[in-house]
Design a protein around this motif. Structure first.
Motif, short mmCIF file in Angstrom:
data_model
loop_
_atom_site.label_atom_id
_atom_site.label_comp_id
_atom_site.label_asym_id
_atom_site.label_seq_id
_atom_site.Cartn_x
_atom_site.Cartn_y
_atom_site.Cartn_z
N ASP A 164 -0.84 12.00 1.23
CA ASP A 164 0.37 12.08 2.47
C ASP A 164 -0.24 11.64 3.90
OD1 ASP A 164 2.92 12.76 2.75
OD2 ASP A 164 2.38 14.69 3.95
N GLU A 165 -1.40 12.14 4.29
CA GLU A 165 -1.91 11.41 5.32
C GLU A 165 -2.18 9.85 5.68
OE1 GLU A 165 -6.06 12.36 8.00
OE2 GLU A 165 -5.08 14.03 7.10
N MET A 166 -2.63 9.40 4.46
CA MET A 166 -2.76 7.89 4.27
C MET A 166 -1.49 7.30 4.42
SD MET A 166 -5.42 7.50 1.01
CE MET A 166 -6.67 8.70 0.61
N ILE A 167 -0.52 8.05 3.98
CA ILE A 167 0.98 7.35 4.01
C ILE A 167 1.36 7.33 5.40
CG2 ILE A 167 3.28 7.64 3.40
CD1 ILE A 167 2.39 8.70 0.55
N SER A 185 -2.03 20.29 -2.72
CA SER A 185 -3.44 20.30 -2.99
C SER A 185 -4.16 19.20 -1.93
CB SER A 185 -3.64 19.55 -4.43
OG SER A 185 -2.89 18.26 -4.40
N LYS A 186 -5.53 19.29 -1.84
CA LYS A 186 -6.30 18.61 -1.06
C LYS A 186 -5.89 17.10 -1.16
CE LYS A 186 -10.52 18.31 -3.19
NZ LYS A 186 -12.05 18.58 -2.99
N GLU A 187 -5.91 16.64 -2.66
CA GLU A 187 -5.56 15.30 -2.89
C GLU A 187 -4.14 14.77 -2.36
OE1 GLU A 187 -6.75 17.55 -5.09
OE2 GLU A 187 -8.48 16.77 -5.79
N TYR A 188 -3.19 15.84 -2.52
CA TYR A 188 -1.68 15.43 -2.21
C TYR A 188 -2.09 15.26 -0.68
CZ TYR A 188 3.38 15.82 -1.64
OH TYR A 188 4.49 15.59 -1.36
N ALA A 208 0.87 -1.16 -0.16
CA ALA A 208 0.08 -0.12 -0.04
C ALA A 208 0.75 1.18 0.03
CB ALA A 208 -1.03 0.17 1.19
N LEU A 209 1.95 1.26 0.76
CA LEU A 209 2.70 2.56 0.93
C LEU A 209 3.39 2.48 -0.53
CD1 LEU A 209 4.48 2.00 4.42
CD2 LEU A 209 3.27 3.98 3.58
N ASP A 210 3.90 1.66 -1.20
CA ASP A 210 4.43 1.85 -2.50
C ASP A 210 3.23 2.26 -3.43
OD1 ASP A 210 6.75 0.40 -1.73
OD2 ASP A 210 6.33 -1.35 -2.69
N VAL A 211 2.34 1.88 -3.43
CA VAL A 211 1.12 2.46 -4.33
C VAL A 211 1.01 3.85 -4.17
CG1 VAL A 211 -1.18 2.41 -5.15
CG2 VAL A 211 -0.01 0.35 -4.98
N LEU A 212 0.89 4.25 -2.93
CA LEU A 212 0.63 5.75 -2.41
C LEU A 212 1.79 6.40 -2.53
CD1 LEU A 212 -1.72 4.98 0.63
CD2 LEU A 212 -2.60 5.85 -1.48
N ASN A 213 3.04 6.34 -2.45
CA ASN A 213 4.08 6.87 -2.58
C ASN A 213 4.23 7.27 -3.87
OD1 ASN A 213 5.50 7.64 0.07
ND2 ASN A 213 5.86 5.43 0.16
N ASN A 214 3.89 6.38 -4.96
CA ASN A 214 4.07 6.33 -6.29
C ASN A 214 2.88 7.50 -6.70
OD1 ASN A 214 6.49 5.08 -6.64
ND2 ASN A 214 5.33 3.13 -6.99
N GLY A 215 1.95 7.35 -6.31
CA GLY A 215 0.80 8.05 -6.58
C GLY A 215 0.87 9.74 -6.13
N LEU A 216 1.73 9.93 -5.08
CA LEU A 216 1.91 11.32 -4.93
C LEU A 216 2.60 12.27 -5.87
CD1 LEU A 216 3.42 11.61 -1.17
CD2 LEU A 216 1.25 12.42 -1.87
#
Length: 127
Positions: free
Chosen positions: A86-89, A79-82, A64-72
């Motif tokens: 980042d909070e999920m990470i 931005s609110k999405e970023y 999950a961390l890999d997916v989210l880190n790549n997504g940043l």
């Protein structure tokens, strides 16, 4: 995304993850797909945790961390999405730390079904 959401609602986490990852591949800036994959990973991490399978739970946290880190990189910093990703990470990093500590200190099994129930009801869980 509707199919992925349906799998998530039905607690079919691995199917949901596969569909969310496909949505991310098709559109790397699809915030809802990152949010969905995060929630699906939380569900599957909760099941592994409930089974006291700490190594599997930790593997899912890393995935999950890999997916989210790549997504940043697909969102503008600030931005609110970023900020949400980042909070999920940050939450996953804390989960990883807590799982490692619990694995290392584990002497008594967790109450059966506690984590599954927590994640199925989408309420925050303390590991």
């Amino acid at each position: 995304m509707a199919v992925a959401d349906k799998f998530l609602d039905e607690l079919e986490y691995e199917e949901a993850i596969a569909h969310y990852l496909n949505a991310i591949e098709l559109n790397p800036a699809n915030y809802e797909a990152y949010e969905g994959v995060y929630n699906a990973y939380l569900g599957i991490i909760g099941i592994a945790h409930a089974d006291l399978d700490f190594d599997t739970a930790l593997d899912y946290v890393s995935d999950a961390l890999d997916v989210l880190n790549n997504g940043l990189d697909n969102f503008r910093e600030g931005s609110k999405e970023y900020e949400a990703i980042d909070e999920m990470i940050d939450e996953l990093k804390q989960t990883k730390k807590d799982l490692k500590e619990e694995r290392d200190n584990s002497e008594e099994p967790a109450e059966s079904g506690e984590a599954e129930q927590c994640f199925a009801n989408k309420i925050p869980c303390a590991f």
